[in-house]
Design a protein around this motif. Structure first.
Motif, PDB file in Angstrom:
ATOM      1  N   MET A   1       0.758  -1.333   0.128  1.00  0.00           N
ATOM      2  CA  MET A   1       0.100  -0.228   0.027  1.00  0.00           C
ATOM      3  C   MET A   1       0.837   1.476  -0.007  1.00  0.00           C
ATOM      4  O   MET A   1       0.275   2.306  -0.588  1.00  0.00           O
ATOM      5  N   SER A 152      -8.878   6.907   4.937  1.00  0.00           N
ATOM      6  CA  SER A 152      -8.551   7.440   3.630  1.00  0.00           C
ATOM      7  C   SER A 152      -7.431   8.440   3.608  1.00  0.00           C
ATOM      8  O   SER A 152      -6.573   8.184   2.798  1.00  0.00           O
ATOM      9  N   PHE A 155      -4.027   6.270   3.969  1.00  0.00           N
ATOM     10  CA  PHE A 155      -3.704   5.552   2.707  1.00  0.00           C
ATOM     11  C   PHE A 155      -3.015   6.818   1.961  1.00  0.00           C
ATOM     12  O   PHE A 155      -2.165   6.343   1.310  1.00  0.00           O
ATOM     13  N   ASP A 160      -1.165   5.871  -1.291  1.00  0.00           N
ATOM     14  CA  ASP A 160      -2.108   4.966  -1.966  1.00  0.00           C
ATOM     15  C   ASP A 160      -3.308   5.674  -1.882  1.00  0.00           C
ATOM     16  O   ASP A 160      -4.031   5.767  -0.931  1.00  0.00           O
ATOM     17  N   LYS A 162      -5.828   4.407  -4.202  1.00  0.00           N
ATOM     18  CA  LYS A 162      -6.617   3.431  -4.886  1.00  0.00           C
ATOM     19  C   LYS A 162      -7.535   2.722  -3.789  1.00  0.00           C
ATOM     20  O   LYS A 162      -8.832   2.548  -4.103  1.00  0.00           O
ATOM     21  N   SER A 163      -7.108   2.379  -2.473  1.00  0.00           N
ATOM     22  CA  SER A 163      -7.919   1.662  -1.569  1.00  0.00           C
ATOM     23  C   SER A 163      -9.216   2.583  -1.349  1.00  0.00           C
ATOM     24  O   SER A 163     -10.147   1.826  -1.138  1.00  0.00           O
ATOM     25  N   TYR A 166     -11.745   2.051  -3.815  1.00  0.00           N
ATOM     26  CA  TYR A 166     -12.720   0.754  -3.543  1.00  0.00           C
ATOM     27  C   TYR A 166     -13.620   0.574  -2.655  1.00  0.00           C
ATOM     28  O   TYR A 166     -14.791   0.386  -2.717  1.00  0.00           O
ATOM     29  N   SER A 208     -13.758  -1.775   4.857  1.00  0.00           N
ATOM     30  CA  SER A 208     -12.096  -1.116   5.050  1.00  0.00           C
ATOM     31  C   SER A 208     -11.182  -1.752   6.021  1.00  0.00           C
ATOM     32  O   SER A 208     -10.218  -1.853   5.952  1.00  0.00           O
ATOM     33  N   VAL A 211     -10.200  -5.480   5.115  1.00  0.00           N
ATOM     34  CA  VAL A 211      -9.286  -5.152   4.232  1.00  0.00           C
ATOM     35  C   VAL A 211      -7.980  -5.024   5.018  1.00  0.00           C
ATOM     36  O   VAL A 211      -6.961  -5.638   4.784  1.00  0.00           O
ATOM     37  N   ILE A 212      -8.078  -3.890   5.864  1.00  0.00           N
ATOM     38  CA  ILE A 212      -6.900  -3.547   6.499  1.00  0.00           C
ATOM     39  C   ILE A 212      -6.229  -4.871   7.232  1.00  0.00           C
ATOM     40  O   ILE A 212      -5.125  -4.971   7.448  1.00  0.00           O
ATOM     41  N   LYS A 215      -4.611  -7.356   5.042  1.00  0.00           N
ATOM     42  CA  LYS A 215      -3.557  -6.945   3.963  1.00  0.00           C
ATOM     43  C   LYS A 215      -2.614  -5.976   4.813  1.00  0.00           C
ATOM     44  O   LYS A 215      -2.885  -5.239   5.476  1.00  0.00           O
ATOM     45  N   ILE A 217       0.120  -3.155   5.284  1.00  0.00           N
ATOM     46  CA  ILE A 217       0.064  -1.883   4.934  1.00  0.00           C
ATOM     47  C   ILE A 217       1.624  -1.437   4.729  1.00  0.00           C
ATOM     48  O   ILE A 217       1.843  -0.197   4.373  1.00  0.00           O
TER      49      ILE A 217
END
Length: 449
Positions: A1, A152, A155, A160, A162-163, A166, A208, A211-212, A215, A217
């Protein structure tokens, strides 16, 4: 990320970062526009006005939260640019602690004052009940709105964009579906619009966070990173507060304009509300340039590459101006059908067309001063952004709209032109401030040689 934006083509980096952000902003703006569009299909002018007034209050709160979160984006960006992941982890942890605490306190306070807020907005009598219902439900959801925006900002500080795109895409789809259920099928009116917005934002946050946790970061967080640190929070607030105040004052100015329009009657109130939604959509490019310059500029300032930060500013301003000129010409040709998308009322369409034709010039000027504001933030001089906006609002925008409203009671065109004139003054101040800063920097550099 984590993405390094301190090397390679500056223009390519701007495009790479800004396009996902632009789409994210488009989807987020679609929230309010979808609410207004859908309720216009099932409810009368009173319902449309209630959602228009209520969503403007929520938009003000949201942009202030985003402005405050700019401190998070910049501090993380500077840490990433300087390859200091330990500091980046502290910035992330302290941002979460700070913003979630503030959001809970804010939600409680706003719920206590929902009726006075509706009164301050000079909401037409027919739309008061709907506005109160809309705001009450939205105020309850403020912690979720804050959570999305702080995630946001984290990120984007890491490069980043993009995340967040989404996450908001899923929320936007959910919002439109829920609006048709609550407004169309269940006939809940403004309350249904608020429920759709709040629940869809909640869905976005849940996804979100999932996902965090699944995934990596690129930064390791520990419990100690979430413990309040005066220096870390102080830096976040030092950058974020001026931007928050700036964005808040801009929205206050727009609310004052709404109040002036509301006092002209239900037709002008609905027209101004619709045009504000259209303009918020067209402001996507200027707004994306502000955040792009802030994030890219912060990383380059952190990496001790100030010239690249200036190059980011130049390219961003050129992109924003080009877009502004294009849409200004286009709107002169299609203003009536654009307003007609949101209402079938002929009087509202005529008033909205007039307002939009004048207001659209603001997109050009805003593109320039938004880009400068992003640069000032990246340099840690966000106070300059606050300064130029408060001067423009108090000297031109608000008094200009008030005077034109009194002098031209039969048309909204002069009111639209007055808003654009305020942004023009901001541009002039920004150029002067940038020139002064550059000259001082050059003199300092020569003195040290």
């Amino acid at each position: 990320m984590e993405n390094d934006l301190t090397s390679g083509s500056v223009l390519k980096n701007i495009v790479y970062f800004s396009l996902p952000y632009l789409l994210s902003y488009f989807l987020q703006t679609l929230y309010g526009m979808a609410d207004l569009f859908i309720i216009g299909q099932f409810e009368g002018v009173a319902g449309t006005t209630a959602v228009s007034v209520g969503s403007q209050v929520m938009h003000m709160l949201t942009v202030m939260i985003v402005g405050l979160a700019m401190g998070t984006t910049v501090t993380i960006g500077q840490a990433i640019g300087g390859k200091n992941k330990k500091q980046a982890a502290l910035d992330i942890g302290n941002s979460v602690t700070l913003f979630m605490t503030l959001s809970i306190v804010l939600a409680i306070l706003l719920l206590l004052f929902v009726k006075p807020i509706t009164a301050i907005m000079s909401t037409p009598r027919e739309a008061v009940a709907g506005t109160v219902s809309y705001l009450t439900i939205c105020f309850i959801g403020i912690p979720f709105i804050t959570a999305y925006n702080i995630i946001s900002s984290i990120f984007r500080g890491m490069g980043d964009s993009k995340s967040p795109m989404y996450f908001i895409a899923i929320a936007c789809a959910a919002n439109i579906a829920l609006d048709y259920v609550f407004i169309g099928a269940l006939h809940l009116g403004p309350s249904g619009a608020a429920l759709g917005t709040t629940l869809s934002q909640t869905i976005s946050v849940i996804i979100s966070l999932y996902v965090i946790t699944r995934k990596k970061i690129g930064i390791s967080l520990s419990r100690t990173d979430f413990q309040p640190r005066r220096q870390t929070m102080g830096k976040i607030l030092q950058i974020g507060i001026p931007i928050c105040c700036q964005d808040g004052l801009i929205q206050v100015a727009f609310i004052i304009i709404t109040i002036i329009a509301n006092r002209r009657g239900l037709t002008d109130a609905a027209a101004v509300g619709i045009v504000e939604k259209v303009i918020s959509f067209l402001f996507l490019v200027p707004s994306s340039m502000l955040s792009t310059v802030s994030a890219l500029g912060a990383q380059n300032i952190g990496a001790n590459k100030p010239e690249r930060a200036k190059e980011v500013l130049r390219y961003a301003a050129m992109i924003a101006v080009g877009f502004g000129i294009f849409v200004t010409i286009l709107i002169q040709l299609i203003a009536r059908p654009v307003v007609g998308m949101f209402t079938a009322d002929g009087a509202v369409i005529l008033a909205g067309e007039q307002y939009l034709r004048g207001y659209i010039l603001d997109v050009i000027f805003a593109g320039i001063h938004f880009s400068f504001s992003g640069y000032f933030c990246a340099c840690g001089k966000s106070g300059l952004s606050f300064m130029h906006n408060i001067i423009a609002i108090t000297l031109v925008r608000v008094p200009g709209v008030y005077l034109t409203s009194k002098l031209f009671p039969a048309s909204l065109l002069p009111m639209g032109l007055a808003t654009a004139a305020g942004s023009l003054l901001s541009v002039i101040i920004c150029v002067i401030a940038y020139t002064v800063i550059n000259n001082k920097t050059k003199k300092t550099s020569k003195a040290t040689i």
